[in-house]
Design an enzyme around this catalytic site. Structure first.
Site, PDB file in Angstrom:
ATOM      1  N   ASN A   6       0.857  -1.192   0.000  1.00 35.13           N
ATOM      2  CA  ASN A   6       0.000   0.000   0.000  1.00 35.13           C
ATOM      3  C   ASN A   6       0.895   1.245   0.000  1.00 35.13           C
ATOM      4  OD1 ASN A   6      -1.413   2.271   1.026  1.00 35.13           O
ATOM      5  ND2 ASN A   6      -3.063   0.928   1.713  1.00 35.13           N
ATOM      6  N   HIS A   9       1.089   6.089   1.796  1.00 36.55           N
ATOM      7  CA  HIS A   9       1.911   6.942   2.665  1.00 36.55           C
ATOM      8  C   HIS A   9       2.977   7.723   1.908  1.00 36.55           C
ATOM      9  CE1 HIS A   9      -0.249   4.850   5.779  1.00 36.55           C
ATOM     10  NE2 HIS A   9       0.055   5.882   6.538  1.00 36.55           N
ATOM     11  N   HIS A  42      -5.693   3.740  -1.651  1.00 43.60           N
ATOM     12  CA  HIS A  42      -7.015   4.066  -1.121  1.00 43.60           C
ATOM     13  C   HIS A  42      -7.381   5.464  -1.590  1.00 43.60           C
ATOM     14  CE1 HIS A  42      -9.663   4.243   2.819  1.00 43.60           C
ATOM     15  NE2 HIS A  42     -10.333   4.551   1.729  1.00 43.60           N
ATOM     16  N   ARG A  44      -9.539   8.099  -0.867  1.00 45.71           N
ATOM     17  CA  ARG A  44     -10.467   8.513   0.203  1.00 45.71           C
ATOM     18  C   ARG A  44     -11.339   9.659  -0.268  1.00 45.71           C
ATOM     19  NH1 ARG A  44      -8.739   6.444   5.570  1.00 45.71           N
ATOM     20  NH2 ARG A  44     -10.509   7.608   6.345  1.00 45.71           N
ATOM     21  N   ARG A  48      -7.165  12.844   1.152  1.00 53.55           N
ATOM     22  CA  ARG A  48      -6.066  13.312   2.017  1.00 53.55           C
ATOM     23  C   ARG A  48      -4.696  12.838   1.558  1.00 53.55           C
ATOM     24  NH1 ARG A  48      -7.178   9.864   7.490  1.00 53.55           N
ATOM     25  NH2 ARG A  48      -9.232  10.780   7.242  1.00 53.55           N
ATOM     26  N   GLU A  69      -8.775   0.632  -2.858  1.00 50.80           N
ATOM     27  CA  GLU A  69      -9.691   0.652  -1.716  1.00 50.80           C
ATOM     28  C   GLU A  69     -10.601   1.867  -1.831  1.00 50.80           C
ATOM     29  OE1 GLU A  69      -7.370   0.862   1.797  1.00 50.80           O
ATOM     30  OE2 GLU A  69      -6.229  -0.914   1.320  1.00 50.80           O
ATOM     31  N   THR A 100      -8.260   3.453   8.603  1.00 52.07           N
ATOM     32  CA  THR A 100      -9.495   2.651   8.593  1.00 52.07           C
ATOM     33  C   THR A 100      -9.598   1.835   9.874  1.00 52.07           C
ATOM     34  OG1 THR A 100      -9.061   2.481   6.231  1.00 52.07           O
ATOM     35  CG2 THR A 100     -10.882   1.193   7.081  1.00 52.07           C
ATOM     36  N   GLU A 150     -11.116  -9.322   2.934  1.00 49.11           N
ATOM     37  CA  GLU A 150      -9.854  -8.966   3.584  1.00 49.11           C
ATOM     38  C   GLU A 150     -10.151  -8.801   5.068  1.00 49.11           C
ATOM     39  OE1 GLU A 150      -7.431  -5.915   1.791  1.00 49.11           O
ATOM     40  OE2 GLU A 150      -6.391  -5.524   3.683  1.00 49.11           O
ATOM     41  N   HIS A 213      -3.797  -4.520   7.860  1.00 46.54           N
ATOM     42  CA  HIS A 213      -3.919  -3.365   8.748  1.00 46.54           C
ATOM     43  C   HIS A 213      -3.025  -3.517   9.970  1.00 46.54           C
ATOM     44  CE1 HIS A 213      -5.305   0.220  10.643  1.00 46.54           C
ATOM     45  NE2 HIS A 213      -5.886   0.537   9.512  1.00 46.54           N
TER      46      HIS A 213
HETATM   47  N1  PXP Z   1      -5.822  -3.077   3.961  1.00 41.88           N
HETATM   48  C1  PXP Z   1      -6.808  -2.146   4.013  1.00 41.88           C
HETATM   49  C2  PXP Z   1      -8.169  -2.517   3.534  1.00 41.88           C
HETATM   50  C3  PXP Z   1      -6.541  -0.842   4.503  1.00 41.88           C
HETATM   51  O1  PXP Z   1      -7.533   0.070   4.555  1.00 41.88           O
HETATM   52  C4  PXP Z   1      -5.227  -0.525   4.888  1.00 41.88           C
HETATM   53  C5  PXP Z   1      -4.907   0.865   5.357  1.00 41.88           C
HETATM   54  O2  PXP Z   1      -5.110   1.774   4.315  1.00 41.88           O
HETATM   55  C6  PXP Z   1      -4.240  -1.516   4.786  1.00 41.88           C
HETATM   56  C7  PXP Z   1      -4.568  -2.790   4.344  1.00 41.88           C
HETATM   57  C8  PXP Z   1      -2.806  -1.258   5.152  1.00 41.88           C
HETATM   58  O3  PXP Z   1      -2.707  -0.944   6.486  1.00 41.88           O
HETATM   59  P1  PXP Z   1      -1.298  -0.467   7.069  1.00 41.88           P
HETATM   60  O4  PXP Z   1      -0.970   0.834   6.384  1.00 41.88           O
HETATM   61  O5  PXP Z   1      -1.567  -0.303   8.535  1.00 41.88           O
HETATM   62  O6  PXP Z   1      -0.299  -1.523   6.747  1.00 41.88           O
END
Ligand code: PXP
Length: 260
Positions: A6, A9, A42, A44, A48, A69, A100, A150, A213
């Site tokens: 992901n 960030h 994602h 959003r 953001r 996402e 999330t 998931e 997550h």
């Molecule tokens: N999976 C989903 C569905 C999420 O919403 C997120 C956070 O955006 C992640 C995985 C990844 O989470 P993390 O950034 O805490 O590894």
């Protein structure tokens, strides 16, 4: 075990200056060369981090499948349908949340989720639901006719962080603040047991199972060991490590931990 990286960030860092550096697009080839199997982003409602233009560029340039996402919000779903990512993962979204915080309420929002699923299916987009690891949520997901669930690993990850750092990861874990180490161990065991049970149950119903997550280099191995989970989506810990080691090592270190 498949690894989805992901890259939201990277866009968080860019938004700190509202300029075009760092560009999330630059991560695609590095992630692919370093062992990632999928790119996750994602979009959003408050934009953001990832913007529409990021999503468009990432989906058209990615050498890897893109898992987008999104919330069950008509204006966002229209964008998703026009972008046609490989997969859409439906997630709950609250404007004030830092990240999330829980799974989709698949029972309470059954009809609106079903309408969204039908739209996505018309556009031939694979669908995943981000849910808490409970049998009820899995049964509802199976009835909704999606290919993937998931499982939200946030409770497990937060408790793990508290046990090993004595600090709550996020306000998720605040109710556990005063627990002793033994009580925290029991809670980690319960949270982990719920993920194992949910993954096995979902698999037995024919669903493909992902998880994510709060997973990081310390807490991921027990999750990798659940053989009914076939994919992890990991963001924050990989991008955080990349500040010190570079993205390539951060991804390949995580990929090594994902080997069974
Ligand atoms: N999976 C989903 C569905 C999420 O919403 C997120 C956070 O955006 C992640 C995985 C990844 O989470 P993390 O950034 O805490 O590894």
């Amino acid at each position: 075990m498949t690894l989805g990286v992901n890259i939201d960030h990277i866009a968080v860092l860019r938004e700190a200056r509202k300029i075009n550096d760092p560009d999330p697009l630059m991560a695609l080839a590095i992630c692919a060369q370093s062992g990632a199997d999928q790119i996750t982003i994602h979009l959003r409602e408050d934009r953001r981090h990832i913007h529409d233009e990021d999503a468009r560029r990432i989906i058209s340039a990615s050498p890897l499948p893109v898992n987008l996402e999104c919330a069950i919000e008509p204006s966002i779903i229209n964008i998703v349908c026009s972008l046609k990512p490989h997969r859409a993962t439906l997630v709950p979204e609250k404007r004030e949340e830092v990240t999330t915080e829980g799974g989709l309420d698949v029972i309470g929002n059954y009809n609106s989720i079903l309408n969204t699923i039908n739209l996505l299916k018309e556009n031939e987009i694979e669908i995943s639901l981000f849910i808490d690891p409970t049998r009820e949520a899995i049964e509802a997901s199976e009835r909704l006719g999606v290919q993937w669930v998931e499982l939200h690993t946030g409770s497990y990850a937060n408790l793990y962080a508290m046990r090993h750092s004595a600090l709550p990861h996020t306000h998720h874990a605040i109710s556990a603040l005063n627990l002793s180490r033994r009580e925290l161990d029991d809670k980690i065991e319960q949270a982990y047991g719920a993920i194992v049970d949910a993954a096995n149950y979902a698999r037995s119903l024919g669903l493909k199972v992902a998880a994510g997550h709060g997973l990081n280099y310390q807490n991921v191995t027990p999750i990798v060991n659940i053989d009914t989970i076939e994919e992890l989506n990991i963001g924050q810990s990989i991008i955080a490590r990349s500040v010190f080691t570079g993205l390539s090592s951060a991804v390949s270190d995580m990929k090594a931990l994902c080997q069974r």
